[in-house]
Scaffold this active site. Structure first.
Site, PDB file in Angstrom:
ATOM      1  CE1 TYR A  53      -2.696  -3.233   0.199  1.00  0.00           C
ATOM      2  CE2 TYR A  53      -3.511  -2.904   2.415  1.00  0.00           C
ATOM      3  CZ  TYR A  53      -3.566  -3.471   1.385  1.00  0.00           C
ATOM      4  OH  TYR A  53      -4.491  -4.482   1.405  1.00  0.00           O
ATOM      5  CG  HIS A 111      -0.869  -8.717  -0.499  1.00  0.00           C
ATOM      6  ND1 HIS A 111      -0.387  -7.391  -0.229  1.00  0.00           N
ATOM      7  CD2 HIS A 111      -2.039  -8.751  -0.582  1.00  0.00           C
ATOM      8  CE1 HIS A 111      -1.457  -6.614  -0.435  1.00  0.00           C
ATOM      9  NE2 HIS A 111      -2.533  -7.271  -0.398  1.00  0.00           N
TER      10      HIS A 111
HETATM   11  P1  NDP Z   1     -13.869  -1.242   1.530  1.00  0.00           P
HETATM   12  O1  NDP Z   1     -15.365  -1.897   0.959  1.00  0.00           O
HETATM   13  O2  NDP Z   1     -13.404  -0.796   2.987  1.00  0.00           O
HETATM   14  O3  NDP Z   1     -14.339   0.055   0.898  1.00  0.00           O
HETATM   15  C1  NDP Z   1     -13.583   1.514   0.916  1.00  0.00           C
HETATM   16  C2  NDP Z   1     -14.004   2.606   0.106  1.00  0.00           C
HETATM   17  O4  NDP Z   1     -15.396   2.770   0.439  1.00  0.00           O
HETATM   18  C3  NDP Z   1     -13.291   3.728   0.167  1.00  0.00           C
HETATM   19  O5  NDP Z   1     -13.443   4.358  -1.312  1.00  0.00           O
HETATM   20  C4  NDP Z   1     -14.076   4.672   1.092  1.00  0.00           C
HETATM   21  O6  NDP Z   1     -13.973   5.978   0.728  1.00  0.00           O
HETATM   22  C5  NDP Z   1     -15.427   4.064   0.809  1.00  0.00           C
HETATM   23  N1  NDP Z   1     -16.314   4.295   2.342  1.00  0.00           N
HETATM   24  C6  NDP Z   1     -15.936   3.667   3.572  1.00  0.00           C
HETATM   25  N2  NDP Z   1     -16.703   3.811   4.237  1.00  0.00           N
HETATM   26  C7  NDP Z   1     -17.838   4.106   3.537  1.00  0.00           C
HETATM   27  C8  NDP Z   1     -19.075   4.835   4.067  1.00  0.00           C
HETATM   28  N3  NDP Z   1     -19.532   4.783   5.418  1.00  0.00           N
HETATM   29  N4  NDP Z   1     -20.139   5.298   3.279  1.00  0.00           N
HETATM   30  C9  NDP Z   1     -19.557   5.437   2.093  1.00  0.00           C
HETATM   31  N5  NDP Z   1     -18.567   5.098   1.506  1.00  0.00           N
HETATM   32  C10 NDP Z   1     -17.600   4.834   2.281  1.00  0.00           C
HETATM   33  O7  NDP Z   1     -12.621  -1.490   0.436  1.00  0.00           O
HETATM   34  P2  NDP Z   1     -11.025  -1.689   0.621  1.00  0.00           P
HETATM   35  O8  NDP Z   1     -10.744  -2.340  -0.801  1.00  0.00           O
HETATM   36  O9  NDP Z   1     -10.282  -0.443   0.915  1.00  0.00           O
HETATM   37  O10 NDP Z   1     -11.167  -2.967   1.707  1.00  0.00           O
HETATM   38  C11 NDP Z   1     -10.860  -2.795   3.027  1.00  0.00           C
HETATM   39  C12 NDP Z   1      -9.492  -3.159   3.371  1.00  0.00           C
HETATM   40  O11 NDP Z   1      -9.123  -4.473   3.138  1.00  0.00           O
HETATM   41  C13 NDP Z   1      -8.386  -2.285   2.610  1.00  0.00           C
HETATM   42  O12 NDP Z   1      -8.207  -1.016   3.122  1.00  0.00           O
HETATM   43  C14 NDP Z   1      -7.043  -3.326   2.863  1.00  0.00           C
HETATM   44  O13 NDP Z   1      -6.600  -2.840   4.162  1.00  0.00           O
HETATM   45  C15 NDP Z   1      -7.724  -4.689   2.960  1.00  0.00           C
HETATM   46  N6  NDP Z   1      -7.711  -5.268   1.275  1.00  0.00           N
HETATM   47  C16 NDP Z   1      -7.026  -6.357   1.274  1.00  0.00           C
HETATM   48  C17 NDP Z   1      -6.694  -7.041   0.103  1.00  0.00           C
HETATM   49  C18 NDP Z   1      -5.824  -8.026  -0.081  1.00  0.00           C
HETATM   50  O14 NDP Z   1      -5.534  -8.389  -1.244  1.00  0.00           O
HETATM   51  N7  NDP Z   1      -5.506  -8.866   1.014  1.00  0.00           N
HETATM   52  C19 NDP Z   1      -7.336  -6.565  -1.147  1.00  0.00           C
HETATM   53  C20 NDP Z   1      -8.350  -5.397  -1.048  1.00  0.00           C
HETATM   54  C21 NDP Z   1      -8.384  -4.751   0.398  1.00  0.00           C
HETATM   55  P3  NDP Z   1     -13.275   6.836   1.623  1.00  0.00           P
HETATM   56  O15 NDP Z   1     -11.915   6.657   2.206  1.00  0.00           O
HETATM   57  O16 NDP Z   1     -13.351   8.313   0.840  1.00  0.00           O
HETATM   58  O17 NDP Z   1     -14.185   7.034   2.963  1.00  0.00           O
END
Ligand code: NDP
Length: 276
Positions: A53, A111
């Site tokens: 990240y 990962h």
């Molecule tokens: P999420 O499903 O957590 O969604 C994140 C997105 O949703 C961001 O754009 C955020 O925007 C928005 N968001 C968050 N809360 C709200 C809300 N209450 N209302 C509206 N929009 C919202 O996606 P991620 O892919 O980030 O997954 C979570 C975590 O999982 C990652 O950050 C990472 O740590 C992990 N991950 C691991 C992976 C792997 O391969 N092991 C792959 C993908 C993720 P904003 O920030 O502007 O609020």
């Protein structure tokens, strides 16, 4: 805060903060740091990050968020597959520790499965654990066949498997989640809001209105209602970090859970594990 037990016996909190997309752009850094610090102040007990990240940038922000705190949250980080050789894993872990300015990662994950032999990666994980640099180790994006390969290794049964799992992507329920539950391995559900896409579904909004919560809180509360599941929503906004934390107070009735099943049906057969 509720927790799950890893096969090692140590506990992992069921809820934490994601950090993907953090640390990529200097202009957003202050806002991202503020959101993480605010989340820790609210009581989020865990942060999920990775060397990938922001190419280390997210781990540096995590380090800043932890700085000056008397107690620290449970920390999860991940090694890139191209670093996951015997010596590469150890060096990558040491770089992550340095960036976060901590002396131990609570859960260190591969990962995704890449070119390195998992025997080598796991050997390095054991060495890191023996040296006290990590407490537990695990994997990410492993489907059942990969989990079986890992479990066949000497001391290969690992702490967790972090995979894409949310209301709109329920494939792991068919085989992976039962496989993991049978072995008491918690599943870490990533992208619990389907990166925001899930929140635009009218059916989720309607059911959230019935419960009296927001769509994000409903999506997260549904995951938290699944035994052996841990989740890590990401937000760089204070308001949404607070909103998401409110999911812990949402109680779902059996009737509401059945309505969610109708709107977002569970899988009827094997679906290959999806990956973002
Ligand atoms: P999420 O499903 O957590 O969604 C994140 C997105 O949703 C961001 O754009 C955020 O925007 C928005 N968001 C968050 N809360 C709200 C809300 N209450 N209302 C509206 N929009 C919202 O996606 P991620 O892919 O980030 O997954 C979570 C975590 O999982 C990652 O950050 C990472 O740590 C992990 N991950 C691991 C992976 C792997 O391969 N092991 C792959 C993908 C993720 P904003 O920030 O502007 O609020």
């Amino acid at each position: 805060m509720r927790s799950c037990n890893l096969p090692s016996g140590s506990a992992i909190p069921v809820f934490g903060l994601g950090t993907w997309r953090m640390g990529e752009n200097g202009k957003r850094r202050a806002v991202e740091l503020d959101a993480l610090k605010y989340g820790l102040d609210l009581g989020y007990p865990m942060i999920d990050t990775a060397e990938m990240y922001g190419e280390g940038g997210a781990e540096e922000i995590v380090g800043d968020a932890l700085s000056g705190r008397t107690s620290r949250p449970y920390i999860v980080s991940k090694v890139y597959p191209h670093n996951a050789t015997r010596s590469g894993t150890i060096a990558a872990c040491e770089r992550s520790l340095k960036r976060m300015r901590i002396d131990r990662i609570d859960l260190y994950l591969l990962h995704w499965r890449g070119g390195a032999r998992i025997e080598e990666t796991f050997e390095a994980f054991h060495r890191l654990r023996d040296a006290g640099k990590i407490a537990d180790f695990g994997v990410s994006n492993f489907d059942v066949d990969d989990m079986e390969d890992a479990a066949r290794l000497d001391k290969g049964l690992n702490g967790s498997n972090q995979v894409l799992y949310c209301l709109s992507r329920r494939g792991p329920e068919f085989d992976l989640l039962p496989w993991m539950r049978k072995r008491s391995i918690p599943l870490m559900a990533y992208s619990p809001l389907d990166q925001g896409g899930l929140l635009r579904k009218a059916s989720l909004q309607k059911l959230a209105d019935e419960v009296g919560c927001t769509p994000a809180q409903l999506a997260l509360a549904w995951l938290l209602a699944q035994p052996g599941v841990v989740t890590i929503p990401k937000s760089a906004s204070r308001d949404r970090v607070k909103e998401n934390f409110g999911a812990l107070d949402v109680k779902l009735s059996p009737q509401l859970l059945a309505e969610l099943d109708r709107a977002f049906p569970p899988p009827k057969g094997k679906q290959p594990l999806e990956m973002l």
